[in-house]
Design an enzyme around this catalytic site. Structure first.
Site, PDB file in Angstrom:
ATOM      1  N   ARG A   1       8.005  -5.582 -13.217  1.00  0.00           N
ATOM      2  CA  ARG A   1       8.471  -4.206 -13.519  1.00  0.00           C
ATOM      3  C   ARG A   1       8.433  -3.339 -12.260  1.00  0.00           C
ATOM      4  O   ARG A   1       8.022  -2.175 -12.306  1.00  0.00           O
ATOM      5  CB  ARG A   1       7.633  -3.547 -14.628  1.00  0.00           C
ATOM      6  CG  ARG A   1       7.642  -4.266 -15.942  1.00  0.00           C
ATOM      7  CD  ARG A   1       9.010  -4.335 -16.602  1.00  0.00           C
ATOM      8  NE  ARG A   1       8.951  -5.188 -17.760  1.00  0.00           N
ATOM      9  CZ  ARG A   1       9.167  -6.503 -17.719  1.00  0.00           C
ATOM     10  NH1 ARG A   1       9.519  -7.104 -16.593  1.00  0.00           N
ATOM     11  NH2 ARG A   1       9.068  -7.223 -18.816  1.00  0.00           N
TER      12      ARG A   1
ATOM     13  N   SER B   1       8.056  -0.284 -24.120  1.00  0.00           N
ATOM     14  CA  SER B   1       6.640  -0.491 -23.771  1.00  0.00           C
ATOM     15  C   SER B   1       6.157   0.684 -22.939  1.00  0.00           C
ATOM     16  O   SER B   1       6.762   1.009 -21.924  1.00  0.00           O
ATOM     17  CB  SER B   1       6.474  -1.759 -22.938  1.00  0.00           C
ATOM     18  OG  SER B   1       6.980  -2.855 -23.647  1.00  0.00           O
TER      19      SER B   1
ATOM     20  N   GLU C   1       4.463   2.622 -17.890  1.00  0.00           N
ATOM     21  CA  GLU C   1       5.678   1.984 -17.373  1.00  0.00           C
ATOM     22  C   GLU C   1       6.791   3.021 -17.123  1.00  0.00           C
ATOM     23  O   GLU C   1       7.447   2.961 -16.094  1.00  0.00           O
ATOM     24  CB  GLU C   1       6.151   0.907 -18.365  1.00  0.00           C
ATOM     25  CG  GLU C   1       7.263   0.049 -17.810  1.00  0.00           C
ATOM     26  CD  GLU C   1       7.844  -0.905 -18.852  1.00  0.00           C
ATOM     27  OE1 GLU C   1       7.210  -1.922 -19.143  1.00  0.00           O
ATOM     28  OE2 GLU C   1       8.939  -0.618 -19.349  1.00  0.00           O
TER      29      GLU C   1
HETATM   30  C1  LIG Z   1      13.378   0.445 -27.412  1.00  0.00           C
HETATM   31  C2  LIG Z   1      13.215   0.115 -25.937  1.00  0.00           C
HETATM   32  C3  LIG Z   1      12.990  -1.185 -25.552  1.00  0.00           C
HETATM   33  C4  LIG Z   1      12.835  -1.520 -24.196  1.00  0.00           C
HETATM   34  N1  LIG Z   1      12.622  -2.821 -23.854  1.00  0.00           N
HETATM   35  C5  LIG Z   1      12.481  -3.169 -22.557  1.00  0.00           C
HETATM   36  C6  LIG Z   1      12.281  -4.539 -22.193  1.00  0.00           C
HETATM   37  O1  LIG Z   1      12.244  -5.443 -23.034  1.00  0.00           O
HETATM   38  N2  LIG Z   1      12.139  -4.845 -20.882  1.00  0.00           N
HETATM   39  C7  LIG Z   1      12.206  -3.885 -19.905  1.00  0.00           C
HETATM   40  O2  LIG Z   1      12.076  -4.244 -18.735  1.00  0.00           O
HETATM   41  N3  LIG Z   1      12.405  -2.575 -20.218  1.00  0.00           N
HETATM   42  C8  LIG Z   1      12.548  -2.199 -21.513  1.00  0.00           C
HETATM   43  N4  LIG Z   1      12.744  -0.880 -21.842  1.00  0.00           N
HETATM   44  C9  LIG Z   1      12.761   0.135 -20.791  1.00  0.00           C
HETATM   45  C10 LIG Z   1      14.189   0.557 -20.317  1.00  0.00           C
HETATM   46  O3  LIG Z   1      15.144   0.194 -21.275  1.00  0.00           O
HETATM   47  C11 LIG Z   1      14.572  -0.079 -18.977  1.00  0.00           C
HETATM   48  O4  LIG Z   1      13.649   0.303 -17.984  1.00  0.00           O
HETATM   49  C12 LIG Z   1      15.980   0.346 -18.522  1.00  0.00           C
HETATM   50  O5  LIG Z   1      16.374  -0.446 -17.403  1.00  0.00           O
HETATM   51  C13 LIG Z   1      16.066   1.810 -18.158  1.00  0.00           C
HETATM   52  O6  LIG Z   1      17.444   2.135 -17.984  1.00  0.00           O
HETATM   53  P1  LIG Z   1      17.964   3.633 -18.029  1.00  0.00           P
HETATM   54  O7  LIG Z   1      19.396   3.598 -17.559  1.00  0.00           O
HETATM   55  O8  LIG Z   1      17.723   4.245 -19.340  1.00  0.00           O
HETATM   56  O9  LIG Z   1      17.059   4.297 -16.896  1.00  0.00           O
HETATM   57  P2  LIG Z   1      16.461   5.788 -16.869  1.00  0.00           P
HETATM   58  O10 LIG Z   1      15.396   5.916 -17.890  1.00  0.00           O
HETATM   59  O11 LIG Z   1      17.563   6.782 -16.867  1.00  0.00           O
HETATM   60  O12 LIG Z   1      15.784   5.767 -15.423  1.00  0.00           O
HETATM   61  C14 LIG Z   1      14.661   4.960 -15.157  1.00  0.00           C
HETATM   62  C15 LIG Z   1      14.349   5.033 -13.657  1.00  0.00           C
HETATM   63  O13 LIG Z   1      15.406   4.436 -12.909  1.00  0.00           O
HETATM   64  C16 LIG Z   1      15.986   5.366 -11.996  1.00  0.00           C
HETATM   65  N5  LIG Z   1      17.443   5.124 -12.008  1.00  0.00           N
HETATM   66  C17 LIG Z   1      18.254   5.098 -13.107  1.00  0.00           C
HETATM   67  N6  LIG Z   1      19.516   4.795 -12.743  1.00  0.00           N
HETATM   68  C18 LIG Z   1      19.506   4.628 -11.387  1.00  0.00           C
HETATM   69  C19 LIG Z   1      20.501   4.312 -10.421  1.00  0.00           C
HETATM   70  N7  LIG Z   1      21.783   4.086 -10.767  1.00  0.00           N
HETATM   71  N8  LIG Z   1      20.118   4.246  -9.113  1.00  0.00           N
HETATM   72  C20 LIG Z   1      18.856   4.452  -8.727  1.00  0.00           C
HETATM   73  N9  LIG Z   1      17.852   4.758  -9.611  1.00  0.00           N
HETATM   74  C21 LIG Z   1      18.177   4.827 -10.927  1.00  0.00           C
HETATM   75  C22 LIG Z   1      15.606   6.729 -12.540  1.00  0.00           C
HETATM   76  O14 LIG Z   1      15.583   7.703 -11.493  1.00  0.00           O
HETATM   77  C23 LIG Z   1      14.237   6.458 -13.114  1.00  0.00           C
HETATM   78  O15 LIG Z   1      13.278   6.468 -12.082  1.00  0.00           O
HETATM   79  C24 LIG Z   1      12.904  -0.512 -23.197  1.00  0.00           C
HETATM   80  C25 LIG Z   1      13.146   0.817 -23.595  1.00  0.00           C
HETATM   81  C26 LIG Z   1      13.303   1.136 -24.942  1.00  0.00           C
HETATM   82  C27 LIG Z   1      13.575   2.555 -25.346  1.00  0.00           C
END
Ligand SMILES: Cc1cc2nc3c(=O)[nH]c(=O)nc-3n(C[C@H](O)[C@H](O)[C@H](O)COP(=O)(O)OP(=O)(O)OC[C@H]3O[C@@H](n4cnc5c(N)ncnc54)[C@H](O)[C@@H]3O)c2cc1C
Length: 344
Positions: free
Chosen positions: A170, A244, A340
């Site tokens: 992660r 998580s 996380e």
């Molecule tokens: C129900 C649920 C289940 C999940 N299950 C998992 C799982 O099984 N495994 C797992 O690893 N994660 C899981 N996650 C966490 C999450 O889905 C991941 O971390 C996902 O990759 C976040 O994507 P996002 O676009 O929503 O990022 P955001 O929440 O918008 O951003 C997260 C971080 O990434 C940065 N960021 C976003 N986009 C960019 C970009 N284009 N360039 C540079 N930085 C960027 C942001 O600044 C921030 O620091 C889960 C979340 C939920 C709600």
């Protein structure tokens, strides 16, 4: 300003629809970026160029505790295509703004399997490398080829290889040296040929045994992963959450033995490098938190690792609950759980 870009800055934008926890907060300034040119336009802007920025994808890994002062860059770069069909792999590229799960489903439908274990993870393609998303025995880094990111100081686009991303559990360079400094605009994936299913994860193995299917195809694995996730994780469209909430802590063998001495039941997984991963959800459950609430924030009934918005919660309630959990886990196991999601 970049050639093909018209920059539209919005003020006082509610971020409630843009975070899966459903927490209320305003972005003082908000801009959507659909291309590299859009990012460069922000960098070259006379007043916003040097201003602090927050990069937003699908908002599924953030906890908003207050209004956001930095300029919010909402990444919406579209597109997905096959770059190369090599004998050893399909190389597929996607825009950072694409929905991760839709992209996974599309690659499988096209006959380019390899991402099926990562189905149904919310968020965007661009955020997937940031924390090296992982689930059910596969981590993003195992399917990663390279990415393009725009530097927020220079406006230049750089290509990062797997080595340059410093992927860990992660974790990646985007949480350290490049945190908030570089906007990922495109990601390329290497989907190995011939495809081999990853079925080692206990719950997948159980589904396979129940189904009696000896040689599942990628669509079958995709369906199992979706079914497992739907059964145990809350759908953010119904119950606000960020997946998580804590990382599974890594400890040394000595530390683990000490904990087992006191708590023989502790769920733990030995890793190839000799360290041991403890199941944070088990520890939280052991401290009696499952189903409990602090204000309008709570611990999900079916999975203690997931904190949820019981309706109308604010970020401060989530933080208070998280701290209380950290304290009780520390008190009982001597382990400090690390959140996380990104706290803002
Ligand atoms: C129900 C649920 C289940 C999940 N299950 C998992 C799982 O099984 N495994 C797992 O690893 N994660 C899981 N996650 C966490 C999450 O889905 C991941 O971390 C996902 O990759 C976040 O994507 P996002 O676009 O929503 O990022 P955001 O929440 O918008 O951003 C997260 C971080 O990434 C940065 N960021 C976003 N986009 C960019 C970009 N284009 N360039 C540079 N930085 C960027 C942001 O600044 C921030 O620091 C889960 C979340 C939920 C709600």
């Amino acid at each position: 300003m970049g050639e093909n870009s018209v920059m539209q800055i919005e003020s006082g934008v509610s971020l409630k629809p843009y975070n899966t926890f459903g927490l209320p907060a305003l972005a003082h300034q908000f801009v959507r970026v659909r291309s590299e040119a859009d990012v460069r336009a922000v960098v070259d802007h006379p007043s916003f160029g040097r201003a602090p920025k927050f990069i937003l994808g699908g908002g599924s890994n953030i906890v908003l505790t207050r209004d956001v002062q930095p300029l919010v860059l909402k990444v919406e770069v579209p597109g997905a295509r096959l770059l190369e069909a090599r004998p050893d792999a399909f190389i597929v590229e996607a825009g950072a703004g694409e929905n991760w799960h839709d992209f996974v489903a599309w690659t499988i439908a096209q006959g380019w399997p390899g991402l099926e274990n990562l189905a149904l993870i919310p968020g965007t393609v661009g955020a997937a490398p940031v924390q090296n998303i992982g689930a059910y025995g596969v981590e993003l880094q195992e399917r990663f080829e390279s990415l393009d990111a725009v530097d927020l100081m220079t406006g230049r686009t750089v290509t990062l290889t797997r080595e340059m991303c410093h992927f860990g559990y992660r974790d990646s360079v985007f949480k350290h040296a490049l945190a908030g400094k570089s906007v990922i605009v495109r990601v390329r994936f290497r989907l190995p040929r011939p495809w081999k299913p990853v079925l080692g994860y206990l719950e997948i193995a159980r589904r396979q045994a129940e189904s009696g299917i000896a040689e599942p195809d990628a669509m079958q694995v995709f369906d199992w992963v979706c079914a497992i996730r739907r059964a145990k994780l809350p759908d953010p469209a119904q119950v606000g959450n960020a997946g998580s909430f804590f990382k599974n802590p890594l400890v040394s063998e000595v530390q683990c033995r000490d904990i087992i001495g006191r708590d023989p039941e502790v769920v733990h997984y030995p890793l190839p490098d000799g360290s041991i991963k403890l199941a944070a959800g088990w520890m939280i459950d052991a401290c009696g938190w499952k189903g409990k609430s602090v204000g309008r924030a709570g611990v999900y009934e079916k999975q203690a690792l997931v904190l949820v918005n019981r309706g109308g919660a604010i970020g401060a309630e989530v933080v208070t609950l998280a701290r209380a959990i950290q304290e009780s886990v520390y008190g009982r196991f001597g382990i400090r759980l690390e959140p996380e999601p990104v706290m803002l």
